[in-house]
Design a protein around this motif. Structure first.
Motif, PDB file in Angstrom:
ATOM      1  N   GLY A 133       0.797  -1.211   0.000  1.00 21.60           N
ATOM      2  CA  GLY A 133       0.000   0.000   0.000  1.00 21.60           C
ATOM      3  C   GLY A 133       0.831   1.263   0.000  1.00 21.60           C
ATOM      4  N   MET A 134       0.237   2.364  -0.467  1.00 22.50           N
ATOM      5  CA  MET A 134       0.887   3.659  -0.467  1.00 22.50           C
ATOM      6  C   MET A 134      -0.162   4.723  -0.154  1.00 22.50           C
ATOM      7  N   LEU A 135       0.179   5.620   0.768  1.00 22.17           N
ATOM      8  CA  LEU A 135      -0.690   6.732   1.137  1.00 22.17           C
ATOM      9  C   LEU A 135       0.012   8.034   0.794  1.00 22.17           C
ATOM     10  N   ILE A 136      -0.661   8.896   0.030  1.00 24.24           N
ATOM     11  CA  ILE A 136      -0.140  10.218  -0.310  1.00 24.24           C
ATOM     12  C   ILE A 136      -1.192  11.223   0.135  1.00 24.24           C
ATOM     13  N   LYS A 137      -0.777  12.195   0.967  1.00 17.43           N
ATOM     14  CA  LYS A 137      -1.766  13.136   1.475  1.00 17.43           C
ATOM     15  C   LYS A 137      -1.157  14.519   1.663  1.00 17.43           C
ATOM     16  N   ASP A 142      -5.579  19.521   1.060  1.00 18.45           N
ATOM     17  CA  ASP A 142      -6.749  18.723   1.425  1.00 18.45           C
ATOM     18  C   ASP A 142      -7.002  17.596   0.417  1.00 18.45           C
ATOM     19  N   PHE A 143      -6.022  16.726   0.291  1.00 20.73           N
ATOM     20  CA  PHE A 143      -6.264  15.518  -0.502  1.00 20.73           C
ATOM     21  C   PHE A 143      -5.671  14.314   0.214  1.00 20.73           C
ATOM     22  N   THR A 144      -6.296  13.184  -0.024  1.00 25.66           N
ATOM     23  CA  THR A 144      -5.814  11.898   0.471  1.00 25.66           C
ATOM     24  C   THR A 144      -6.010  10.863  -0.621  1.00 25.66           C
ATOM     25  N   ILE A 145      -4.928  10.205  -0.980  1.00 20.97           N
ATOM     26  CA  ILE A 145      -4.987   9.132  -1.983  1.00 20.97           C
ATOM     27  C   ILE A 145      -4.301   7.912  -1.406  1.00 20.97           C
ATOM     28  N   ASN A 209      -9.708  11.324  -2.128  1.00 18.72           N
ATOM     29  CA  ASN A 209     -10.416  12.541  -1.742  1.00 18.72           C
ATOM     30  C   ASN A 209      -9.553  13.719  -2.167  1.00 18.72           C
ATOM     31  N   ILE A 210      -9.974  14.451  -3.213  1.00 16.92           N
ATOM     32  CA  ILE A 210      -9.136  15.490  -3.808  1.00 16.92           C
ATOM     33  C   ILE A 210      -9.947  16.776  -3.896  1.00 16.92           C
ATOM     34  N   SER A 211      -9.632  17.717  -3.023  1.00 17.26           N
ATOM     35  CA  SER A 211     -10.431  18.942  -2.926  1.00 17.26           C
ATOM     36  C   SER A 211     -10.394  19.773  -4.199  1.00 17.26           C
ATOM     37  N   PHE A 212      -9.261  19.787  -4.915  1.00 17.16           N
ATOM     38  CA  PHE A 212      -9.188  20.616  -6.116  1.00 17.16           C
ATOM     39  C   PHE A 212     -10.263  20.237  -7.122  1.00 17.16           C
ATOM     40  N   LEU A 213     -10.563  18.962  -7.246  1.00 19.96           N
ATOM     41  CA  LEU A 213     -11.611  18.547  -8.177  1.00 19.96           C
ATOM     42  C   LEU A 213     -12.956  19.116  -7.766  1.00 19.96           C
ATOM     43  N   GLN A 214     -13.176  19.243  -6.471  1.00 13.10           N
ATOM     44  CA  GLN A 214     -14.429  19.815  -5.987  1.00 13.10           C
ATOM     45  C   GLN A 214     -14.542  21.284  -6.352  1.00 13.10           C
ATOM     46  N   THR A 215     -13.418  21.996  -6.398  1.00  5.51           N
ATOM     47  CA  THR A 215     -13.460  23.417  -6.766  1.00  5.51           C
ATOM     48  C   THR A 215     -13.852  23.615  -8.229  1.00  5.51           C
ATOM     49  N   LEU A 216     -13.714  22.583  -9.046  1.00  6.75           N
ATOM     50  CA  LEU A 216     -14.109  22.678 -10.449  1.00  6.75           C
ATOM     51  C   LEU A 216     -15.616  22.523 -10.626  1.00  6.75           C
ATOM     52  N   ASP A 217     -16.302  22.158  -9.539  1.00  7.59           N
ATOM     53  CA  ASP A 217     -17.763  22.016  -9.538  1.00  7.59           C
ATOM     54  C   ASP A 217     -18.228  21.008 -10.588  1.00  7.59           C
ATOM     55  N   LEU A 218     -17.531  19.886 -10.656  1.00  5.45           N
ATOM     56  CA  LEU A 218     -17.893  18.837 -11.602  1.00  5.45           C
ATOM     57  C   LEU A 218     -19.040  18.000 -11.043  1.00  5.45           C
ATOM     58  N   LYS A 219     -19.871  17.530 -11.930  1.00  3.71           N
ATOM     59  CA  LYS A 219     -20.994  16.678 -11.534  1.00  3.71           C
ATOM     60  C   LYS A 219     -20.984  15.417 -12.383  1.00  3.71           C
ATOM     61  N   GLY A 220     -21.206  14.291 -11.749  1.00  2.00           N
ATOM     62  CA  GLY A 220     -21.282  13.027 -12.480  1.00  2.00           C
ATOM     63  C   GLY A 220     -19.937  12.442 -12.855  1.00  2.00           C
ATOM     64  N   HIS A 221     -18.847  12.942 -12.246  1.00  2.00           N
ATOM     65  CA  HIS A 221     -17.539  12.393 -12.599  1.00  2.00           C
ATOM     66  C   HIS A 221     -17.267  11.125 -11.789  1.00  2.00           C
ATOM     67  N   VAL A 222     -16.520  10.219 -12.392  1.00  2.00           N
ATOM     68  CA  VAL A 222     -16.218   8.929 -11.761  1.00  2.00           C
ATOM     69  C   VAL A 222     -14.751   8.597 -11.972  1.00  2.00           C
ATOM     70  N   LEU A 223     -14.193   7.834 -11.060  1.00  2.00           N
ATOM     71  CA  LEU A 223     -12.826   7.338 -11.239  1.00  2.00           C
ATOM     72  C   LEU A 223     -12.822   6.325 -12.372  1.00  2.00           C
TER      73      LEU A 223
END
Length: 246
Positions: A133-137, A142-145, A209-223
């Motif tokens: 495992g690998m944790l990057i935060k 405000d991101f955690t992967i 959990n990636i806050s920058f993506l939330q600032t783009l106000d995207l809807k319906g996005h998926v990994l």
């Protein structure tokens, strides 16, 4: 600032110890306003466009031909959109448009913002490896992967639009080109990257959990996919400027 220094005035080389890239599929209409007029979205199934989050441990970044000890070691986080550009000779190029870049070194922020348009800022980055495992935060960004590189068959993310990893690998950055646009002068800056030993390996994403993506106000996005590569010699050619006309 439109200084010529920002246009990648010389070739650069580096070594990627590893790169983790998470790619998100987004309904294409939601990304159109994030890219300049000279580019078009690189889409899949006429529905999805893509944003990638790349986390790269880089060593000895330096002007090409300079000794390694003059290079910089740093961590990079890049937020990019998959795009296409038709160049002056009519060739269609696949590449990336940079939305934002983050690094753990103020020196890299300073130098990066002198010689590129990649919008660098400095942040805290913590990386912890444990077993497979690998944790990057980052607290500031405000991101955690969290990923798992365990051996064996790895399924695609649950809501991925791709049917298999072969299909998904087409949208595993980085791509050969990166583009920047000067809207005032109608100029496109094309940066070509060259790589060796390029073998992306699928990884399981345990948490993202990636806050920058939330600032783009995207809807319906998926990994859509996640890959890791290791031990990659990489270099970028000097930037090339083209005049763009509709």
């Amino acid at each position: 600032m439109n200084s010529p220094l920002k246009n990648h005035p010389f070739a650069v080389e580096a070594f990627f110890e590893y790169s983790v890239v998470l790619t998100y599929a987004v309904p294409k209409d939601q990304l159109k306003n994030l890219i300049p007029e000279c580019l078009e979205l690189d889409t899949f199934d006429e529905k999805w466009a893509f944003v990638a989050v790349a986390l790269v441990k880089t060593k000895a970044l330096r002007p090409k031909g300079f000794p390694k000890f003059l290079g910089n070691d740093f961590f990079l986080i890049g937020y990019r959109v998959f795009v296409k550009y038709t160049n002056a000779s009519g060739k269609r190029l696949r590449g990336l448009f940079i939305l934002k870049s983050e690094t753990d070194k103020r020196r890299m922020e300073f130098m990066g913002n002198i010689f590129t348009h990649y919008n660098y800022s400095t942040t805290d980055i913590t990386l912890v490896k444990q077993g497979s495992g690998m944790l990057i935060k980052s607290l500031h960004s405000d991101f955690t992967i969290k990923i798992d590189e365990a051996e064996g068959e790895i399924p695609l993310p649950q809501d991925s639009p791709f049917t298999d990893w072969k299909e998904a690998r087409r949208f595993a950055g980085p791509l050969p080109f990166t583009f920047t646009y000067n809207e005032i002068n109608k100029e496109v800056l094309v940066i070509e990257g060259l790589r060796e030993n390029w073998t992306p390996r699928p990884v399981k994403v345990v948490e993202n959990n990636i806050s920058f993506l939330q600032t783009l106000d995207l809807k319906g996005h998926v990994l859509a996919n996640a890959f890791v590569i290791t031990d990659i010699p990489y270099h970028w050619k000097k930037g090339k400027i083209e005049q763009w006309e509709k």
